[in-house]
Scaffold this motif. Sequence first.
Motif, short mmCIF file in Angstrom:
data_model
loop_
_atom_site.label_atom_id
_atom_site.label_comp_id
_atom_site.label_asym_id
_atom_site.label_seq_id
_atom_site.Cartn_x
_atom_site.Cartn_y
_atom_site.Cartn_z
N ASP A 1 2.31 3.27 1.58
CA ASP A 1 3.50 3.00 2.39
C ASP A 1 3.37 1.57 2.93
O ASP A 1 2.45 1.27 3.69
CB ASP A 1 3.59 4.00 3.55
CG ASP A 1 4.88 3.87 4.34
OD1 ASP A 1 5.51 2.78 4.30
OD2 ASP A 1 5.24 4.83 5.03
N LEU A 2 4.29 0.71 2.54
CA LEU A 2 4.18 -0.71 2.86
C LEU A 2 5.16 -1.17 3.93
O LEU A 2 5.33 -2.36 4.15
CB LEU A 2 4.37 -1.53 1.57
CG LEU A 2 3.35 -1.21 0.47
CD1 LEU A 2 3.69 -1.94 -0.82
CD2 LEU A 2 1.93 -1.54 0.92
N CYS B 1 5.48 3.69 -8.90
CA CYS B 1 5.51 4.46 -7.65
C CYS B 1 6.73 4.00 -6.83
O CYS B 1 7.21 2.88 -7.02
CB CYS B 1 4.24 4.21 -6.84
SG CYS B 1 2.71 4.64 -7.71
N PRO B 2 7.22 4.84 -5.92
CA PRO B 2 8.36 4.44 -5.10
C PRO B 2 8.07 3.16 -4.31
O PRO B 2 6.98 2.99 -3.77
CB PRO B 2 8.56 5.63 -4.15
CG PRO B 2 7.97 6.79 -4.89
CD PRO B 2 6.80 6.23 -5.65
N ILE B 3 9.04 2.26 -4.26
CA ILE B 3 8.89 1.00 -3.54
C ILE B 3 9.28 1.22 -2.08
O ILE B 3 10.37 1.70 -1.78
CB ILE B 3 9.75 -0.10 -4.17
CG1 ILE B 3 9.21 -0.46 -5.56
CG2 ILE B 3 9.78 -1.35 -3.27
CD1 ILE B 3 10.07 -1.45 -6.32
N THR B 4 8.37 0.87 -1.18
CA THR B 4 8.63 0.94 0.26
C THR B 4 8.45 -0.45 0.86
O THR B 4 7.78 -1.30 0.29
CB THR B 4 7.69 1.93 0.96
OG1 THR B 4 6.33 1.54 0.71
CG2 THR B 4 7.89 3.35 0.44
N GLU C 1 -1.97 -1.05 -7.92
CA GLU C 1 -0.54 -0.77 -7.77
C GLU C 1 -0.26 -0.58 -6.28
O GLU C 1 -0.51 0.50 -5.73
CB GLU C 1 -0.14 0.47 -8.57
CG GLU C 1 1.30 0.90 -8.37
CD GLU C 1 2.28 -0.25 -8.38
OE1 GLU C 1 2.86 -0.56 -7.33
OE2 GLU C 1 2.47 -0.86 -9.45
N PRO C 2 0.23 -1.64 -5.61
CA PRO C 2 0.37 -1.58 -4.15
C PRO C 2 1.33 -0.50 -3.67
O PRO C 2 1.20 -0.01 -2.55
CB PRO C 2 0.89 -2.98 -3.80
CG PRO C 2 1.48 -3.52 -5.06
CD PRO C 2 0.65 -2.93 -6.16
N SER D 1 3.63 0.70 12.88
CA SER D 1 2.42 0.39 13.63
C SER D 1 1.58 -0.70 12.96
O SER D 1 1.29 -0.63 11.76
CB SER D 1 1.56 1.64 13.78
OG SER D 1 0.32 1.33 14.38
N ILE D 2 1.19 -1.67 13.76
CA ILE D 2 0.32 -2.74 13.27
C ILE D 2 -1.10 -2.23 13.05
O ILE D 2 -1.93 -2.92 12.45
CB ILE D 2 0.35 -3.95 14.23
CG1 ILE D 2 -0.18 -5.21 13.52
CG2 ILE D 2 -0.41 -3.63 15.51
CD1 ILE D 2 0.09 -6.49 14.27
N ASP D 3 -1.38 -1.02 13.51
CA ASP D 3 -2.70 -0.43 13.31
C ASP D 3 -2.73 0.51 12.11
O ASP D 3 -3.73 1.20 11.88
CB ASP D 3 -3.14 0.29 14.58
CG ASP D 3 -3.41 -0.69 15.72
OD1 ASP D 3 -4.11 -1.70 15.47
OD2 ASP D 3 -2.91 -0.47 16.83
N THR D 4 -1.65 0.52 11.33
CA THR D 4 -1.67 1.22 10.03
C THR D 4 -2.76 0.62 9.16
O THR D 4 -2.94 -0.60 9.13
CB THR D 4 -0.30 1.06 9.33
OG1 THR D 4 0.71 1.64 10.15
CG2 THR D 4 -0.31 1.73 7.97
N SER D 5 -3.51 1.46 8.45
CA SER D 5 -4.60 0.94 7.62
C SER D 5 -4.28 1.09 6.14
O SER D 5 -3.59 2.03 5.72
CB SER D 5 -5.92 1.64 7.95
OG SER D 5 -5.84 3.02 7.68
N LEU D 6 -4.80 0.14 5.36
CA LEU D 6 -4.59 0.10 3.92
C LEU D 6 -5.90 -0.29 3.23
O LEU D 6 -6.67 -1.09 3.79
CB LEU D 6 -3.52 -0.94 3.56
CG LEU D 6 -2.09 -0.65 4.05
CD1 LEU D 6 -1.25 -1.92 3.99
CD2 LEU D 6 -1.46 0.45 3.22
#
Length: 209
Positions: free
Chosen positions: A91-92, A114-117, A86-87, A9-14
Amino acid sequence: MTKQASLPSIDTSLPLMEAFYTLQGEGFHQGKAAYFIRLAGCPVGCVWCDVKESWDETKHEKKTVRQIIKAASTFPKSIAVVTGGEPCMHDLHALTFHLKKNSFATHLETSGACPITGNWDWICLSPKKFQAPLEENIALAHELKVVIYNKSDFNWAEKYAAKVNASCQLFLQPEWSKEKKMLPLIIAYIQENPTWALSMQLHKYLQLP
């Protein structure tokens, strides 16, 4: 009939601390135009970190991927460097999916803690003693960049150089506050161990963001 998987989703927020267009100042892609996306939140806590204000994600406003892409797209399409903090605390998948959809090359700067996504064109792994990288992340690195703060960090660098894949590019970088002391040692070390190259934080010398 198999149900089609939904797109990220392009509406995922970070939590976004800052974003800016500049030159990549470090490592293999030094000197190239790049749009930096600095996400907030970090569990590593390096004592010499120069962006400690990024550590607490609750202090930074969340932006949707749509908003992040819209801002990035006002500049020429280039490299999009996702950094932190730490990006990989986040969830990327959605961010990288939509960056690539909008013609950006996706570059990650991570400690590997952290796990890379996500879907990455380039992964720069910079392991830290304060929280070691996950073993499964080490083989994913296109670039290993080790910050040299004291002499013991050369052994730390070699520990991870022995674990990365054969095509991974190796860089040693002086910690900024110790640059005058550590740079001569790094130069001498590279001359004796030419599999390594020097990374110098060019953006700080040029006073770029």
